[in-house]
Scaffold this motif. Structure first.
Motif, short mmCIF file in Angstrom:
data_model
loop_
_atom_site.label_atom_id
_atom_site.label_comp_id
_atom_site.label_asym_id
_atom_site.label_seq_id
_atom_site.Cartn_x
_atom_site.Cartn_y
_atom_site.Cartn_z
N MET A 1 0.83 -1.21 0.00
CA MET A 1 0.00 0.00 0.00
C MET A 1 0.86 1.25 0.00
O MET A 1 0.50 2.24 -0.60
CB MET A 1 -0.94 -0.03 1.21
CG MET A 1 -1.80 1.19 1.35
SD MET A 1 -3.04 1.30 0.04
CE MET A 1 -3.98 2.67 0.60
N SER A 2 2.03 1.22 0.65
CA SER A 2 2.84 2.43 0.71
C SER A 2 3.35 2.81 -0.68
O SER A 2 3.45 4.00 -1.00
CB SER A 2 4.00 2.27 1.68
OG SER A 2 4.86 1.23 1.26
N LYS A 3 3.67 1.82 -1.52
CA LYS A 3 4.11 2.13 -2.88
C LYS A 3 2.98 2.81 -3.64
O LYS A 3 3.19 3.81 -4.33
CB LYS A 3 4.55 0.85 -3.60
CG LYS A 3 5.30 1.12 -4.89
CD LYS A 3 5.58 -0.12 -5.73
CE LYS A 3 6.19 -1.27 -5.01
NZ LYS A 3 6.55 -2.38 -5.94
N LEU A 4 1.77 2.28 -3.50
CA LEU A 4 0.61 2.88 -4.15
C LEU A 4 0.37 4.28 -3.62
O LEU A 4 0.15 5.22 -4.39
CB LEU A 4 -0.64 2.01 -3.92
CG LEU A 4 -1.93 2.53 -4.52
CD1 LEU A 4 -1.86 2.57 -6.04
CD2 LEU A 4 -3.11 1.69 -4.06
N ALA A 5 0.45 4.46 -2.32
CA ALA A 5 0.24 5.77 -1.71
C ALA A 5 1.27 6.77 -2.23
O ALA A 5 0.93 7.92 -2.53
CB ALA A 5 0.31 5.67 -0.19
N ASN A 6 2.53 6.35 -2.35
CA ASN A 6 3.56 7.24 -2.88
C ASN A 6 3.26 7.63 -4.32
O ASN A 6 3.44 8.79 -4.71
CB ASN A 6 4.94 6.58 -2.82
CG ASN A 6 5.47 6.49 -1.41
OD1 ASN A 6 5.04 7.22 -0.51
ND2 ASN A 6 6.39 5.58 -1.19
N LEU A 7 2.82 6.67 -5.11
CA LEU A 7 2.51 6.95 -6.52
C LEU A 7 1.31 7.87 -6.68
O LEU A 7 1.24 8.64 -7.63
CB LEU A 7 2.26 5.64 -7.27
CG LEU A 7 3.49 4.83 -7.61
CD1 LEU A 7 3.10 3.45 -8.11
CD2 LEU A 7 4.33 5.55 -8.65
N LEU A 8 0.37 7.79 -5.75
CA LEU A 8 -0.85 8.58 -5.87
C LEU A 8 -0.77 9.91 -5.12
O LEU A 8 -1.75 10.67 -5.11
CB LEU A 8 -2.05 7.76 -5.39
CG LEU A 8 -2.34 6.51 -6.21
CD1 LEU A 8 -3.54 5.78 -5.66
CD2 LEU A 8 -2.52 6.82 -7.68
N GLU A 9 0.37 10.18 -4.52
CA GLU A 9 0.54 11.44 -3.81
C GLU A 9 0.26 12.60 -4.76
O GLU A 9 0.69 12.59 -5.91
CB GLU A 9 1.97 11.54 -3.28
CG GLU A 9 2.21 12.72 -2.40
CD GLU A 9 3.61 12.72 -1.83
OE1 GLU A 9 3.80 13.37 -0.81
OE2 GLU A 9 4.52 12.08 -2.41
N ASP A 10 -0.49 13.58 -4.30
CA ASP A 10 -0.87 14.78 -5.05
C ASP A 10 -1.93 14.54 -6.12
O ASP A 10 -2.26 15.45 -6.86
CB ASP A 10 0.35 15.47 -5.70
CG ASP A 10 1.38 15.90 -4.68
OD1 ASP A 10 0.99 16.28 -3.56
OD2 ASP A 10 2.58 15.84 -5.01
N LEU A 11 -2.47 13.32 -6.22
CA LEU A 11 -3.56 13.06 -7.16
C LEU A 11 -4.81 13.76 -6.64
O LEU A 11 -5.13 13.70 -5.46
CB LEU A 11 -3.82 11.56 -7.29
CG LEU A 11 -4.99 11.14 -8.17
CD1 LEU A 11 -4.75 11.51 -9.63
CD2 LEU A 11 -5.23 9.64 -8.05
N LYS A 12 -5.52 14.44 -7.53
CA LYS A 12 -6.76 15.13 -7.15
C LYS A 12 -7.92 14.16 -7.25
O LYS A 12 -8.14 13.53 -8.28
CB LYS A 12 -7.01 16.32 -8.08
CG LYS A 12 -5.87 17.33 -8.12
CD LYS A 12 -5.77 18.11 -6.84
CE LYS A 12 -4.73 19.21 -6.94
NZ LYS A 12 -3.62 19.03 -6.04
N PHE A 13 -8.67 14.02 -6.16
CA PHE A 13 -9.83 13.14 -6.12
C PHE A 13 -11.10 13.96 -6.25
O PHE A 13 -11.13 15.11 -5.85
CB PHE A 13 -9.85 12.37 -4.79
CG PHE A 13 -8.76 11.35 -4.70
CD1 PHE A 13 -8.86 10.14 -5.35
CD2 PHE A 13 -7.61 11.62 -3.97
CE1 PHE A 13 -7.86 9.19 -5.26
CE2 PHE A 13 -6.60 10.68 -3.88
CZ PHE A 13 -6.72 9.46 -4.52
N PRO A 14 -12.18 13.36 -6.77
CA PRO A 14 -12.26 12.00 -7.31
C PRO A 14 -11.48 11.90 -8.62
O PRO A 14 -11.29 12.89 -9.31
CB PRO A 14 -13.75 11.77 -7.52
CG PRO A 14 -14.34 13.13 -7.69
CD PRO A 14 -13.47 14.06 -6.89
N ALA A 15 -11.05 10.67 -8.95
CA ALA A 15 -10.24 10.44 -10.13
C ALA A 15 -10.73 9.20 -10.87
O ALA A 15 -11.12 8.22 -10.25
CB ALA A 15 -8.78 10.26 -9.74
N THR A 16 -10.68 9.26 -12.19
CA THR A 16 -11.05 8.12 -13.02
C THR A 16 -9.83 7.23 -13.24
O THR A 16 -8.70 7.62 -12.95
CB THR A 16 -11.55 8.60 -14.40
OG1 THR A 16 -10.49 9.27 -15.06
CG2 THR A 16 -12.76 9.51 -14.28
#
Length: 70
Positions: free
Chosen positions: A1-16
């Motif tokens: 999960m931490s790898k996913l969290a790092n990759l999604l950092e700064d992603l604006k939600f909601p997201a497709t």
């Protein structure tokens, strides 16, 4: 999960799914090829046309995270 969290950092939600994959691709140069497994899980498991509300929801949908049992 931490790898996913790092990759999604700064992603604006909601997201497709498309926005999530684009975001991962933009972050990938700094992460190297350690993200291939995450990218493939997102690519293969997320559904088109759905707005994902947070990293946890993306993790569940991509089968990178198991649901917490109550």
């Amino acid at each position: 999960m931490s790898k996913l969290a790092n990759l999604l950092e700064d992603l604006k939600f909601p997201a497709t799914k498309e926005e999530i994959l684009d975001h991962i691709n933009r972050k990938s140069p700094s992460m190297g090829n350690r993200i291939n497994d995450v990218f493939e899980s997102v690519q293969n498991n997320l559904e088109e046309g759905i707005q994902y509300e947070n990293t946890y929801q993306i993790g569940l949908a991509s089968k990178l995270v198991e649901a917490n049992e109550v």
